[in-house]
Design a protein around this motif. Structure first.
Motif, PDB file in Angstrom:
ATOM      1  N   LEU A 189     -73.301  11.285 -83.957  1.00 56.12           N
ATOM      2  CA  LEU A 189     -73.593  10.216 -84.694  1.00 56.12           C
ATOM      3  C   LEU A 189     -74.151   8.937 -83.696  1.00 56.12           C
ATOM      4  CD1 LEU A 189     -73.630   8.338 -87.058  1.00 56.12           C
ATOM      5  CD2 LEU A 189     -71.261   7.727 -86.616  1.00 56.12           C
ATOM      6  N   LEU A 190     -73.615   9.068 -82.456  1.00 54.61           N
ATOM      7  CA  LEU A 190     -73.957   7.867 -81.440  1.00 54.61           C
ATOM      8  C   LEU A 190     -75.160   8.354 -80.344  1.00 54.61           C
ATOM      9  CD1 LEU A 190     -70.359   6.493 -80.104  1.00 54.61           C
ATOM     10  CD2 LEU A 190     -72.129   5.628 -81.925  1.00 54.61           C
ATOM     11  N   ASP A 232     -78.155   8.876 -81.436  1.00 60.15           N
ATOM     12  CA  ASP A 232     -79.084   8.333 -81.943  1.00 60.15           C
ATOM     13  C   ASP A 232     -78.819   6.622 -81.774  1.00 60.15           C
ATOM     14  OD1 ASP A 232     -81.385   7.395 -83.047  1.00 60.15           O
ATOM     15  OD2 ASP A 232     -80.709   7.534 -85.146  1.00 60.15           O
ATOM     16  N   LYS A 233     -79.964   6.070 -81.039  1.00 56.72           N
ATOM     17  CA  LYS A 233     -79.834   4.822 -80.538  1.00 56.72           C
ATOM     18  C   LYS A 233     -79.528   3.687 -81.663  1.00 56.72           C
ATOM     19  CE  LYS A 233     -81.933   5.172 -76.012  1.00 56.72           C
ATOM     20  NZ  LYS A 233     -82.810   4.585 -75.003  1.00 56.72           N
ATOM     21  N   SER A 234     -80.422   4.060 -82.963  1.00 57.70           N
ATOM     22  CA  SER A 234     -80.247   3.043 -84.042  1.00 57.70           C
ATOM     23  C   SER A 234     -78.727   2.897 -84.491  1.00 57.70           C
ATOM     24  CB  SER A 234     -81.099   3.459 -85.021  1.00 57.70           C
ATOM     25  OG  SER A 234     -80.914   4.802 -85.579  1.00 57.70           O
ATOM     26  N   ASN A 235     -78.148   4.340 -84.617  1.00 56.47           N
ATOM     27  CA  ASN A 235     -76.648   4.414 -85.081  1.00 56.47           C
ATOM     28  C   ASN A 235     -75.776   3.610 -84.046  1.00 56.47           C
ATOM     29  OD1 ASN A 235     -77.450   5.893 -87.258  1.00 56.47           O
ATOM     30  ND2 ASN A 235     -76.862   7.647 -86.401  1.00 56.47           N
ATOM     31  N   THR A 274     -76.807   1.000 -82.151  1.00 57.96           N
ATOM     32  CA  THR A 274     -76.929  -0.336 -82.203  1.00 57.96           C
ATOM     33  C   THR A 274     -76.188  -1.154 -83.440  1.00 57.96           C
ATOM     34  OG1 THR A 274     -79.099   0.022 -81.368  1.00 57.96           O
ATOM     35  CG2 THR A 274     -78.584  -2.126 -82.418  1.00 57.96           C
ATOM     36  N   ILE A 275     -76.319  -0.561 -84.660  1.00 55.21           N
ATOM     37  CA  ILE A 275     -75.482  -0.706 -85.885  1.00 55.21           C
ATOM     38  C   ILE A 275     -73.973  -0.777 -85.446  1.00 55.21           C
ATOM     39  CG2 ILE A 275     -75.063  -0.008 -88.176  1.00 55.21           C
ATOM     40  CD1 ILE A 275     -78.133   1.125 -88.373  1.00 55.21           C
ATOM     41  N   LEU A 276     -73.561   0.275 -85.142  1.00 54.67           N
ATOM     42  CA  LEU A 276     -71.928   0.326 -84.553  1.00 54.67           C
ATOM     43  C   LEU A 276     -71.693  -1.120 -83.984  1.00 54.67           C
ATOM     44  CD1 LEU A 276     -69.526   1.614 -84.913  1.00 54.67           C
ATOM     45  CD2 LEU A 276     -69.870   2.687 -82.932  1.00 54.67           C
TER      46      LEU A 276
END
Length: 80
Positions: free
Chosen positions: A15-16, A18-21, A23-25
């Motif tokens: 899950l982590l 991907d940089k967008s995931n 960033t959202i976290l």
């Protein structure tokens, strides 16, 4: 139990990746910390100003609510 932990860590890593995931976290963590801090500060009463409040109340004959800072005038009834 051990298989569950291993599967959980591998899915979390996936899950982590991907940089967008990621960033959202991080944004969710930051937002939750800010909300917690705001609630904590809202409940805080600053006791340093109580002596000044009492002095101002005595000089100007007003009531000051130390929780929200509201100022109300005291009315004296004169009996003639």
């Amino acid at each position: 139990m051990e298989n569950f932990i291993i599967e959980l860590t591998t899915s979390f890593k996936a899950l982590l990746r991907d940089k967008s995931n990621l960033t959202i976290l991080l944004l969710v963590i930051l937002l939750s910390f800010n909300v917690y801090s705001h609630i904590k500060l809202k409940k805080k009463i600053d006791h340093r100003y109580f002596n000044q409040t009492r002095t101002i109340e005595a000089i100007y004959d007003v009531d000051i609510n130390t929780y929200n800072g509201e100022v109300k005038a005291r009315f004296k009834h004169q009996n003639d």
